[in-house]
Design a protein around this motif. Structure first.
Motif, PDB file in Angstrom:
ATOM      1  N   LYS A   1       5.782  -9.902 -47.617  1.00  0.00           N
ATOM      2  CA  LYS A   1       4.925 -11.069 -47.371  1.00  0.00           C
ATOM      3  C   LYS A   1       5.188 -11.556 -45.951  1.00  0.00           C
ATOM      4  CE  LYS A   1       3.332 -15.331 -49.346  1.00  0.00           C
ATOM      5  NZ  LYS A   1       3.270 -16.161 -50.529  1.00  0.00           N
ATOM      6  N   TYR A   2       4.142 -11.516 -45.138  1.00  0.00           N
ATOM      7  CA  TYR A   2       4.286 -11.937 -43.746  1.00  0.00           C
ATOM      8  C   TYR A   2       3.011 -12.626 -43.286  1.00  0.00           C
ATOM      9  CZ  TYR A   2       1.441  -7.933 -42.423  1.00  0.00           C
ATOM     10  OH  TYR A   2       0.406  -7.035 -42.296  1.00  0.00           O
ATOM     11  N   PHE A   3       3.158 -13.385 -42.222  1.00  0.00           N
ATOM     12  CA  PHE A   3       2.056 -14.143 -41.634  1.00  0.00           C
ATOM     13  C   PHE A   3       2.032 -13.839 -40.140  1.00  0.00           C
ATOM     14  CE2 PHE A   3       3.957 -16.346 -45.185  1.00  0.00           C
ATOM     15  CZ  PHE A   3       2.877 -16.553 -46.023  1.00  0.00           C
ATOM     16  N   PRO A   4       1.066 -13.013 -39.703  1.00  0.00           N
ATOM     17  CA  PRO A   4       1.014 -12.691 -38.264  1.00  0.00           C
ATOM     18  C   PRO A   4       0.598 -13.906 -37.450  1.00  0.00           C
ATOM     19  CG  PRO A   4      -0.815 -11.675 -39.452  1.00  0.00           C
ATOM     20  CD  PRO A   4       0.033 -12.348 -40.471  1.00  0.00           C
ATOM     21  N   PRO A   5       0.880 -13.889 -36.148  1.00  0.00           N
ATOM     22  CA  PRO A   5       0.419 -14.978 -35.293  1.00  0.00           C
ATOM     23  C   PRO A   5      -1.103 -15.076 -35.395  1.00  0.00           C
ATOM     24  CG  PRO A   5       1.859 -13.504 -34.072  1.00  0.00           C
ATOM     25  CD  PRO A   5       1.592 -12.857 -35.387  1.00  0.00           C
ATOM     26  N   ALA A   6      -1.636 -16.267 -35.318  1.00  0.00           N
ATOM     27  CA  ALA A   6      -3.079 -16.467 -35.415  1.00  0.00           C
ATOM     28  C   ALA A   6      -3.809 -15.569 -34.418  1.00  0.00           C
ATOM     29  CB  ALA A   6      -3.414 -17.932 -35.165  1.00  0.00           C
ATOM     30  N   GLY A   7      -4.800 -14.849 -34.898  1.00  0.00           N
ATOM     31  CA  GLY A   7      -5.588 -13.981 -34.038  1.00  0.00           C
ATOM     32  C   GLY A   7      -5.015 -12.598 -33.833  1.00  0.00           C
ATOM     33  N   GLU A   8      -3.889 -12.290 -34.449  1.00  0.00           N
ATOM     34  CA  GLU A   8      -3.257 -10.985 -34.264  1.00  0.00           C
ATOM     35  C   GLU A   8      -3.020 -10.291 -35.597  1.00  0.00           C
ATOM     36  OE1 GLU A   8       0.200 -10.910 -31.783  1.00  0.00           O
ATOM     37  OE2 GLU A   8      -0.618 -12.378 -30.429  1.00  0.00           O
ATOM     38  N   GLU A   9      -4.058 -10.157 -36.400  1.00  0.00           N
ATOM     39  CA  GLU A   9      -3.905  -9.507 -37.695  1.00  0.00           C
ATOM     40  C   GLU A   9      -3.556  -8.033 -37.487  1.00  0.00           C
ATOM     41  OE1 GLU A   9      -6.263 -11.854 -37.079  1.00  0.00           O
ATOM     42  OE2 GLU A   9      -5.071 -13.215 -38.302  1.00  0.00           O
ATOM     43  N   LEU A  10      -2.660  -7.538 -38.311  1.00  0.00           N
ATOM     44  CA  LEU A  10      -2.147  -6.184 -38.193  1.00  0.00           C
ATOM     45  C   LEU A  10      -3.005  -5.225 -39.000  1.00  0.00           C
ATOM     46  CD1 LEU A  10       0.248  -4.348 -37.246  1.00  0.00           C
ATOM     47  CD2 LEU A  10       1.242  -4.780 -39.482  1.00  0.00           C
ATOM     48  N   GLU A  11      -3.317  -4.070 -38.410  1.00  0.00           N
ATOM     49  CA  GLU A  11      -3.997  -3.023 -39.153  1.00  0.00           C
ATOM     50  C   GLU A  11      -2.943  -2.076 -39.669  1.00  0.00           C
ATOM     51  OE1 GLU A  11      -7.202  -1.042 -37.204  1.00  0.00           O
ATOM     52  OE2 GLU A  11      -7.891  -2.887 -36.267  1.00  0.00           O
ATOM     53  N   VAL A  12      -2.957  -1.821 -40.965  1.00  0.00           N
ATOM     54  CA  VAL A  12      -1.964  -0.954 -41.599  1.00  0.00           C
ATOM     55  C   VAL A  12      -2.293   0.459 -41.392  1.00  0.00           C
ATOM     56  CG1 VAL A  12      -0.874  -0.287 -43.741  1.00  0.00           C
ATOM     57  CG2 VAL A  12      -1.488  -2.636 -43.343  1.00  0.00           C
TER      58      VAL A  12
ATOM     59  N   GLU B   1       2.809 -16.457 -21.606  1.00  0.00           N
ATOM     60  CA  GLU B   1       1.725 -17.157 -22.301  1.00  0.00           C
ATOM     61  C   GLU B   1       1.857 -18.672 -22.307  1.00  0.00           C
ATOM     62  OE1 GLU B   1       1.017 -15.508 -26.175  1.00  0.00           O
ATOM     63  OE2 GLU B   1       1.256 -13.463 -25.433  1.00  0.00           O
ATOM     64  N   GLY B   2       3.029 -19.172 -21.994  1.00  0.00           N
ATOM     65  CA  GLY B   2       3.241 -20.617 -21.976  1.00  0.00           C
ATOM     66  C   GLY B   2       3.090 -21.241 -23.356  1.00  0.00           C
ATOM     67  N   ASN B   3       2.455 -22.409 -23.410  1.00  0.00           N
ATOM     68  CA  ASN B   3       2.316 -23.152 -24.663  1.00  0.00           C
ATOM     69  C   ASN B   3       1.400 -22.481 -25.680  1.00  0.00           C
ATOM     70  OD1 ASN B   3       4.043 -25.137 -23.759  1.00  0.00           O
ATOM     71  ND2 ASN B   3       2.391 -26.402 -22.939  1.00  0.00           N
ATOM     72  N   ARG B   4       0.598 -21.522 -25.246  1.00  0.00           N
ATOM     73  CA  ARG B   4      -0.293 -20.808 -26.169  1.00  0.00           C
ATOM     74  C   ARG B   4       0.456 -19.780 -27.010  1.00  0.00           C
ATOM     75  NH1 ARG B   4      -2.548 -19.751 -21.226  1.00  0.00           N
ATOM     76  NH2 ARG B   4      -2.228 -17.546 -21.642  1.00  0.00           N
ATOM     77  N   CYS B   5       1.698 -19.554 -26.699  1.00  0.00           N
ATOM     78  CA  CYS B   5       2.509 -18.528 -27.335  1.00  0.00           C
ATOM     79  C   CYS B   5       2.727 -18.817 -28.826  1.00  0.00           C
ATOM     80  CB  CYS B   5       3.849 -18.462 -26.613  1.00  0.00           C
ATOM     81  SG  CYS B   5       4.897 -17.156 -27.174  1.00  0.00           S
ATOM     82  N   LYS B   6       2.458 -17.810 -29.678  1.00  0.00           N
ATOM     83  CA  LYS B   6       2.663 -17.944 -31.118  1.00  0.00           C
ATOM     84  C   LYS B   6       3.414 -16.731 -31.633  1.00  0.00           C
ATOM     85  CE  LYS B   6      -1.506 -20.595 -31.682  1.00  0.00           C
ATOM     86  NZ  LYS B   6      -2.925 -20.479 -31.803  1.00  0.00           N
TER      87      LYS B   6
END
Length: 80
Positions: free
Chosen positions: A69-80, A24-29
């Motif tokens: 308490k966690y913060f997923p990478p932007a755009g990758e919200e987790l479905e429980v 992903e290069g620099n876009r990697c989060k």
């Protein structure tokens, strides 16, 4: 009896992180999870360690995902 359907394991793997950076290069989060008041980077969230593909994977924290308490990478919200 506790409901295990919400159990998750937050892991960190340098090998996985390096691979994702190469692809992903620099876009990697990466996401962060709070452990004892400190934010830690995680590379994946799994239900079972036997499914992890990376030999260097370490458990950061595990338990009921609704209580962690966690913060997923932007755009990758987790479905429980």
């Amino acid at each position: 009896m506790a409901d295990k359907s919400y159990d998750r394991i937050f892991i960190f793997s340098q090998e996985q992180m390096d691979l994702k950076k190469r692809v992903e290069g620099n876009r990697c989060k990466f996401g962060t999870v709070v452990v004892n008041g400190s934010k830690k980077t995680y590379t994946d969230i799994v239900k079972n360690m036997s499914r992890v593909q990376y030999g260097d994977a370490k458990v950061i924290i595990q338990g009921d995902i609704r209580k962690i308490k966690y913060f997923p990478p932007a755009g990758e919200e987790l479905e429980v």
